[in-house]
Motif scaffolding. Structure first.
Motif, mmCIF file in Angstrom:
data_model
loop_
_atom_site.group_PDB
_atom_site.id
_atom_site.type_symbol
_atom_site.label_atom_id
_atom_site.label_comp_id
_atom_site.label_asym_id
_atom_site.label_seq_id
_atom_site.Cartn_x
_atom_site.Cartn_y
_atom_site.Cartn_z
ATOM 1 N N LEU A 87 44.598 63.900 9.618
ATOM 2 C CA LEU A 87 45.794 63.199 9.155
ATOM 3 C C LEU A 87 45.614 62.686 7.737
ATOM 4 C CD1 LEU A 87 46.701 61.432 12.470
ATOM 5 C CD2 LEU A 87 48.155 62.990 11.187
ATOM 6 N N GLU A 88 44.390 62.349 7.407
ATOM 7 C CA GLU A 88 44.117 61.937 6.028
ATOM 8 C C GLU A 88 44.485 63.052 5.067
ATOM 9 O OE1 GLU A 88 40.051 60.718 4.965
ATOM 10 O OE2 GLU A 88 40.331 59.217 6.553
ATOM 11 N N ALA A 89 44.106 64.258 5.436
ATOM 12 C CA ALA A 89 44.390 65.400 4.563
ATOM 13 C C ALA A 89 45.886 65.675 4.500
ATOM 14 C CB ALA A 89 43.646 66.633 5.062
ATOM 15 N N LEU A 90 46.573 65.441 5.599
ATOM 16 C CA LEU A 90 47.999 65.748 5.674
ATOM 17 C C LEU A 90 48.849 64.653 5.045
ATOM 18 C CD1 LEU A 90 47.199 68.140 7.126
ATOM 19 C CD2 LEU A 90 48.308 67.332 9.201
ATOM 20 N N GLN A 91 48.214 63.522 4.841
ATOM 21 C CA GLN A 91 48.899 62.376 4.241
ATOM 22 C C GLN A 91 49.550 62.771 2.913
ATOM 23 O OE1 GLN A 91 49.192 59.685 5.736
ATOM 24 N NE2 GLN A 91 49.489 57.985 4.341
ATOM 25 N N ILE A 311 45.912 74.200 4.387
ATOM 26 C CA ILE A 311 47.172 74.109 3.651
ATOM 27 C C ILE A 311 47.004 74.516 2.192
ATOM 28 C CG2 ILE A 311 48.034 72.303 5.138
ATOM 29 C CD1 ILE A 311 47.406 70.259 3.134
ATOM 30 N N ALA A 312 45.793 74.844 1.791
ATOM 31 C CA ALA A 312 45.588 75.305 0.410
ATOM 32 C C ALA A 312 46.373 76.586 0.209
ATOM 33 C CB ALA A 312 44.105 75.539 0.157
ATOM 34 N N VAL B 98 53.672 64.803 18.217
ATOM 35 C CA VAL B 98 53.032 64.562 16.924
ATOM 36 C C VAL B 98 52.465 63.145 16.945
ATOM 37 C CG1 VAL B 98 54.583 66.120 15.734
ATOM 38 C CG2 VAL B 98 55.074 63.692 15.744
ATOM 39 N N VAL B 99 51.308 62.993 16.368
ATOM 40 C CA VAL B 99 50.585 61.730 16.485
ATOM 41 C C VAL B 99 50.627 60.965 15.178
ATOM 42 C CG1 VAL B 99 48.384 60.666 17.025
ATOM 43 C CG2 VAL B 99 49.076 62.754 18.196
ATOM 44 N N ARG B 100 50.840 59.709 15.271
ATOM 45 C CA ARG B 100 50.908 58.857 14.090
ATOM 46 C C ARG B 100 50.089 57.592 14.289
ATOM 47 N NH1 ARG B 100 52.118 60.746 9.618
ATOM 48 N NH2 ARG B 100 52.146 59.207 7.969
ATOM 49 N N PRO B 101 48.883 57.553 13.777
ATOM 50 C CA PRO B 101 48.125 56.305 13.838
ATOM 51 C C PRO B 101 48.645 55.370 12.765
ATOM 52 C CG PRO B 101 46.732 58.192 13.237
ATOM 53 C CD PRO B 101 48.154 58.599 13.085
ATOM 54 N N LEU B 102 48.686 54.105 13.102
ATOM 55 C CA LEU B 102 49.155 53.104 12.148
ATOM 56 C C LEU B 102 48.009 52.181 11.793
ATOM 57 C CD1 LEU B 102 51.939 53.935 11.841
ATOM 58 C CD2 LEU B 102 52.725 52.042 13.247
ATOM 59 N N ASP B 103 48.027 51.716 10.586
ATOM 60 C CA ASP B 103 46.971 50.821 10.143
ATOM 61 C C ASP B 103 47.386 49.386 10.462
ATOM 62 O OD1 ASP B 103 44.735 49.820 9.081
ATOM 63 O OD2 ASP B 103 45.270 50.189 6.983
ATOM 64 N N HIS B 115 59.287 55.524 7.048
ATOM 65 C CA HIS B 115 59.214 56.755 6.278
ATOM 66 C C HIS B 115 58.945 57.945 7.183
ATOM 67 C CE1 HIS B 115 57.572 59.429 3.043
ATOM 68 N NE2 HIS B 115 58.663 58.964 2.479
ATOM 69 N N PHE B 116 58.003 57.742 8.079
ATOM 70 C CA PHE B 116 57.650 58.799 9.027
ATOM 71 C C PHE B 116 58.846 59.190 9.889
ATOM 72 C CE2 PHE B 116 55.958 59.475 13.439
ATOM 73 C CZ PHE B 116 55.520 60.771 13.239
ATOM 74 N N LEU B 117 59.505 58.188 10.461
ATOM 75 C CA LEU B 117 60.615 58.466 11.365
ATOM 76 C C LEU B 117 61.771 59.144 10.635
ATOM 77 C CD1 LEU B 117 60.703 55.174 13.462
ATOM 78 C CD2 LEU B 117 59.714 57.388 14.074
ATOM 79 N N GLU B 118 62.036 58.684 9.437
ATOM 80 C CA GLU B 118 63.177 59.244 8.706
ATOM 81 C C GLU B 118 62.898 60.660 8.231
ATOM 82 O OE1 GLU B 118 63.974 56.362 5.681
ATOM 83 O OE2 GLU B 118 65.480 55.348 6.923
ATOM 84 N N ARG B 119 61.699 60.873 7.780
ATOM 85 C CA ARG B 119 61.356 62.209 7.304
ATOM 86 C C ARG B 119 61.452 63.233 8.420
ATOM 87 N NH1 ARG B 119 59.142 63.724 2.539
ATOM 88 N NH2 ARG B 119 58.590 65.700 3.466
#
Lengths: 345, 345
Positions: A87-91, A311-312, B98-103, B115-119
DNA sequence: CATAATCTTGACACCGGTTACCGATTAAGA
DNA sequence: TCTTAATCGGTAACCGGTGTCAAGATTATG
């Protein structure tokens, strides 16, 4: 009439007084575009809070923005670390991660995967060990036309499709550390058959002993399956051998924790009576007592790199910084190793 | 000319000798359709291996088939259990996870989520604790028009949006079990402030003691934050109190493992000198020695139910089997509890 | 100043499905 | 036989973006 839902590209175009194609150019950062126009459109986009519909984009571009994580790894912490790195990379990209656990050993595993890949038409998949070690899975991806990157403990594919750690060398180094400390009777708790990581780690262990001219009797090797219990059982066996080993290398941390328990139940002090080295550096390694000396496996970095590799070239190859394919594991020295109490060499 | 890529609906229609409309009817299981025609079309679909393009479907139907898992839970095993349960529910449907970890604690958390939800314009999201306990997150989903279901340790929303366990009652039962065994000096290692689960579990503990007429001095409560270390530290404090508690309830298993370590370092035997009950029933509970008596938290079942609740009504309400909203946790009796050695009541 | 080269931009068809509307065919019922 | 209903197709528009290509505007060149 009140427009419901999100604004569309047509709304933006109408309000900005341009065609939808021009708006599309702004979104895709086309270089052939007047700065004034771009500014104007960007303002409208910001004002409306317009966000392009990913499904429509995916349809028009004939590719979607989903990357699969395929795993059958029993270790929760490892899987989550991989998700984290990925997910870091996809960020900041438009890609999203979808997760697909596979039932290892299931006869229909390959069909399940094919079905999944064909239905979703993923942009690509990241294959986690141990399923990543399965060549027929890679072949399947190829035949479907789905990009893939495999993660593993040894290089078993070209650098375009592989991100690997060098477990063999890392374990060799770790074992050499035990030897330097003066250990001569060193046991091995191996990983499960069929896991490439288990094989590589065992090879590294054997390398070190062979180089030091230390014999490795069969009795000093016990099989495990990467679980706490199996480590405990394996340790029972090794500690029954007389003379006892003064050190044990465990192919992962979870089993090392089991070994610690087995040793303690026998009243052995760690590290005085028994030194232990693990592998992975999962949180458990720092939690057990004494804190476990272990080999840090950079699985999150590997996942991050693998995702970037995947994704490159998706964008115009602008950021084609060749992603590293080989990651080196490092020895983390904590408190579970000391010279042997009975220096009997 | 060789057709490249997947077959389209037009190919199916042409070969089956029907219109694309009819094929569409077959795919969407329209009832007004001759059985013969349906059979013929289905045969062609099977023959060609035709799979409808999900992106095109999503675009035309104006909704996509992605369900988000939003989490900020530090426990890897818990997160993976939830993923497991969720995917079970999604199995066989056209939905993907799809997985979304939150800080947690990040100031921009809410913006990130928006942002995630809207995108992505997700069909819905499943909210894991502790982020699920945040009302502004639920409000955000509402305002964006994204369905959501919250998971938690107490009912804090209507049954349409909530799947909960009854932690308070479960902990009360567990504590009563300690009391029945004869314990009177019982310590509590509480969870972190801001976690609803921590609060509920503490309340359940207090309920039981109050009902039994047992005083609860402040010294018998120590704070933890659900980590192994915090459990260890908290136990140090509780075990310094004289007279020592004969039992401790830990608000989760991880901390209970820390307590066990602390007790053992002091030479205390478990359960003879100290009984311990944990919560969650993660693998660690069975791994520690002695095996931990704990409260089984059915988080995977809850996730499964939550996901079903989320997609209920997506199809024509055909399978509107009301999903349960409240899950009861059960006490798992293992070896970490016994009557106190010094019956001094 | 005329003309060519370049830069900007829009019209239009298309991605692969969907629904709406209407008409045609067939089968069943009166 | 006529009416009614069920079944299916044709056509067209649409979802919300994208590519192609050519036209109009601008600038450079002879």
């Amino acid at each position: 009439m009140q427009k419901t839902g999100q604004p569309t590209i047509n709304d933006v175009a109408r309000i900005a007084g341009v065609s939808k194609k021009t708006v599309s150019r702004v979104i895709n950062r086309s270089p052939l575009l007047n700065d004034d126009t771009r500014k104007r459109v960007e303002d409208v986009i910001g004002e409306l809070g317009y966000i392009p519909n990913p499904q429509a984009r995916a349809l028009a571009l004939r590719r979607n923005f989903l990357i699969g994580l395929v795993h059958d790894n029993p270790n929760a912490q490892t899987v989550l670390n991989v998700q984290q790195g990925m997910l870091e990379a996809l960020q900041g990209t438009e890609f999203e991660m979808v997760v697909r656990p596979l039932d290892r050993g299931s006869a229909t595993m390959l069909d399940d995967l094919r079905h999944f890949l064909e239905r979703q038409r993923l942009f690509g998949v990241l294959l986690m060990p141990p399923v990543s070690e399965n060549d027929s899975v890679a072949k399947l991806c190829d035949s479907i036309g789905c990009r893939y990157v495999r993660m593993g403990s040894a290089v078993i594919d070209d650098s375009e499709h592989m991100v690997a750690s060098n477990d063999r060398e890392a374990v060799r180094t770790a074992t050499e550390y035990l030897i330097e400390q003066g250990h001569r009777r060193i046991g091995l708790v191996a990983g499960p058959h069929g896991f490439r990581s288990a094989r590589e780690r065992r090879l590294g262990f054997e390398d070190a002993l062979a180089a030091a001219g230390i014999a490795l009797p069969r009795s000093m090797i016990a099989d495990g399956n990467y679980t706490f219990e199996s480590g405990l059982v394996a340790a029972e066996r090794l500690l029954d051998v007389m003379p006892r080993p003064t050190a044990i290398f465990s192919s992962n941390d979870e089993m090392a924790a089991g070994i610690i328990h087995a040793a303690r139940q026998r009243g052995l002090d760690i590290p005085r009576d028994l030194s232990i080295i693990g592998f992975d550096d999962t949180p458990i390694a720092a939690h057990v007592w004494p804190p476990l000396t272990t080999v840090r496996w950079p699985i999150a970095s590997m996942a991050r790199s693998a995702a970037l590799k995947l994704i490159a070239g998706a964008d115009d190859g602008s950021d084609l910084v060749e992603e590293p394919s080989l990651f080196l594991s490092t020895l983390i020295r904590r408190a579970s190793v000391s010279p042997p109490a009975d220096a009997d060499t």
